[in-house]
Enzyme design. Sequence first.
Site, short mmCIF file in Angstrom:
data_model
loop_
_atom_site.label_atom_id
_atom_site.label_comp_id
_atom_site.label_asym_id
_atom_site.label_seq_id
_atom_site.Cartn_x
_atom_site.Cartn_y
_atom_site.Cartn_z
N THR A 73 0.83 -1.21 0.00
CA THR A 73 0.00 0.00 0.00
C THR A 73 0.86 1.26 0.00
O THR A 73 0.61 2.21 -0.75
CB THR A 73 -0.93 0.00 1.22
OG1 THR A 73 -1.78 -1.14 1.16
CG2 THR A 73 -1.79 1.26 1.25
N CYS A 157 -9.14 2.16 5.98
CA CYS A 157 -9.87 0.90 6.15
C CYS A 157 -9.30 0.08 7.30
O CYS A 157 -10.06 -0.58 8.03
CB CYS A 157 -9.84 0.10 4.85
SG CYS A 157 -8.20 -0.42 4.28
N GLY A 233 2.09 0.52 11.35
CA GLY A 233 2.05 1.41 10.19
C GLY A 233 3.40 1.52 9.51
O GLY A 233 3.76 0.73 8.65
N ARG A 234 4.17 2.51 9.92
CA ARG A 234 5.52 2.72 9.39
C ARG A 234 6.44 3.05 10.57
O ARG A 234 6.07 3.80 11.48
CB ARG A 234 5.56 3.87 8.37
CG ARG A 234 4.95 3.52 7.02
CD ARG A 234 5.83 2.54 6.26
NE ARG A 234 5.31 2.22 4.94
CZ ARG A 234 4.53 1.19 4.66
NH1 ARG A 234 4.14 0.38 5.65
NH2 ARG A 234 4.13 0.95 3.43
N ASP A 258 5.44 -3.72 14.80
CA ASP A 258 5.63 -4.62 13.67
C ASP A 258 6.52 -3.97 12.61
O ASP A 258 6.85 -4.59 11.61
CB ASP A 258 4.28 -5.00 13.06
CG ASP A 258 4.41 -6.08 11.98
OD1 ASP A 258 4.97 -7.15 12.30
OD2 ASP A 258 3.98 -5.84 10.84
N GLU A 263 14.72 -1.45 8.25
CA GLU A 263 14.30 -2.84 8.13
C GLU A 263 15.10 -3.53 7.04
O GLU A 263 15.14 -3.03 5.91
CB GLU A 263 12.80 -2.92 7.80
CG GLU A 263 11.92 -2.36 8.89
CD GLU A 263 10.44 -2.36 8.53
OE1 GLU A 263 9.62 -2.12 9.41
OE2 GLU A 263 10.11 -2.59 7.33
N HIS A 286 7.68 -7.19 10.74
CA HIS A 286 6.87 -6.63 9.64
C HIS A 286 6.03 -7.72 8.97
O HIS A 286 6.04 -7.87 7.73
CB HIS A 286 7.76 -5.94 8.61
CG HIS A 286 7.03 -4.87 7.83
ND1 HIS A 286 7.61 -3.67 7.48
CD2 HIS A 286 5.77 -4.83 7.33
CE1 HIS A 286 6.74 -2.94 6.79
NE2 HIS A 286 5.62 -3.63 6.68
N TRP A 289 0.85 -7.94 7.96
CA TRP A 289 0.12 -7.94 6.70
C TRP A 289 0.05 -9.30 6.02
O TRP A 289 -0.69 -9.48 5.05
CB TRP A 289 0.80 -6.98 5.71
CG TRP A 289 2.20 -7.41 5.38
CD1 TRP A 289 3.32 -7.21 6.12
CD2 TRP A 289 2.63 -8.17 4.24
NE1 TRP A 289 4.42 -7.78 5.54
CE2 TRP A 289 4.02 -8.37 4.37
CE3 TRP A 289 1.97 -8.69 3.12
CZ2 TRP A 289 4.77 -9.07 3.43
CZ3 TRP A 289 2.71 -9.39 2.18
CH2 TRP A 289 4.10 -9.57 2.33
#
Length: 314
Positions: A73, A157, A233-234, A258, A263, A286, A289
Site C-alpha cells: 500500500t 480501512c 504502520g511505518r 511490527d 528494516e 513486519h 500484513w
Amino acid sequence: MNIVFLDSTGIPASHRIPSFSFPHQLTEYAHTAAEQVLARAKDADIIITSKVILDREILSQLPKLKLIAVTATGTNNIDLAAAKALGIVVKNVTGYSSVTVPEHVIGMIYALKHRLIDYHRDQLLTERWATCGQFCYVDYPISDVQGSTLGIVGRGCIGNEVARLAQAVGMRVLFAEHQHATTIREGYTAFDEVLKQADVISLHCPLTPQTEQLINAKTLALMKPNACLINTGRGGLINEADLLQALQSGKLAGAALDVLVKEPPASDDALWLAAKTQPNLLITPHVAWASDSALTTLVNKVAQNIEEFVLTGK
C-alpha cells in the site's frame, strides 16, 4: 513488455504473482541494493517493487519505464511527483491487509495487557511456576482489555477495522484528529486529548513529512504511564530513541511494534536489542500484513494492476 521485479523476496515463495496474459519477459531479483537499481531497471517497461527506493535521480534515468507496480500500500519509497512529471504511472495495492493487520493489532493489545511475554519468558528462563508452591503465581499485574480506551491515529480501512474489533471486545474507541488541527471534525477527538485519555494508542496513518516522528518525547509525555503503544504502520512514525527511553524509565508501560525505521534492523540496533530482554517491548518482523488470504489477494491485485495498465494505459 520487459518487466523487472526488484525485490521478489518481499513476497513469500508460496504466493507468486500470476502469469500475465500479454507477451512479456519477466526478470526477478531477490534483493536490489541502491547501487544496483539503474543497471537492473534501465531497460524495464514495468518495475515491480515493494521497498526499493525510486527517487527522481533514478527515475530520470529510466526513459523506457511506463509503470511502477507496488506490491504494498505504501508508496513513500517512490518520488511520486517525479514519476508524474516523467509520465510514469504508479499503482499500489490497497485493502489486501484489512483483516490481518487489525487482527495482529488486537493480538498485540492482549499480549501487552495480559503480560503474556512476561509469563512465557518465566517458563523459558526460570523455574518460578515449578517452585512457587501453589497452582499459580501472579507476579505481573494483568489489566482488562474490556473497558479500556483505544486511541487510533489514522482512519482508513485498517484503522476503521481495528476500531470495529476493539469495540467488539468492549473497548472505547477514540479517533485522533490531525496533530495541530485548528478544527475538530465530527467523530474525531483532538490529537493531544486522545494521547492523554487512551490506555492504548495504535498508529495507522501514512508516513509523511507531517507524521514523521509523530510519536516523540513530547507526545509520549502526554500519554498515561500505564498506557501501551502499537505500531503496525511505518517505523518512521516513531522516534525510536525517545520510545526506548520512555519504556526503560517507566513513563510508558509497553510497546508492540511490527515496523522499525530501518528494516531489517542492524544487529546492534538499540530498540531491537532491548526487545531481547524487555518483556514490555514486543517486536514482530513486519509480518502483520502477511496472512495467507492477504498474500493471495495481494499477488492477484498486483497482476490485475499490471494487466489493466497494459490494456488501458492507466
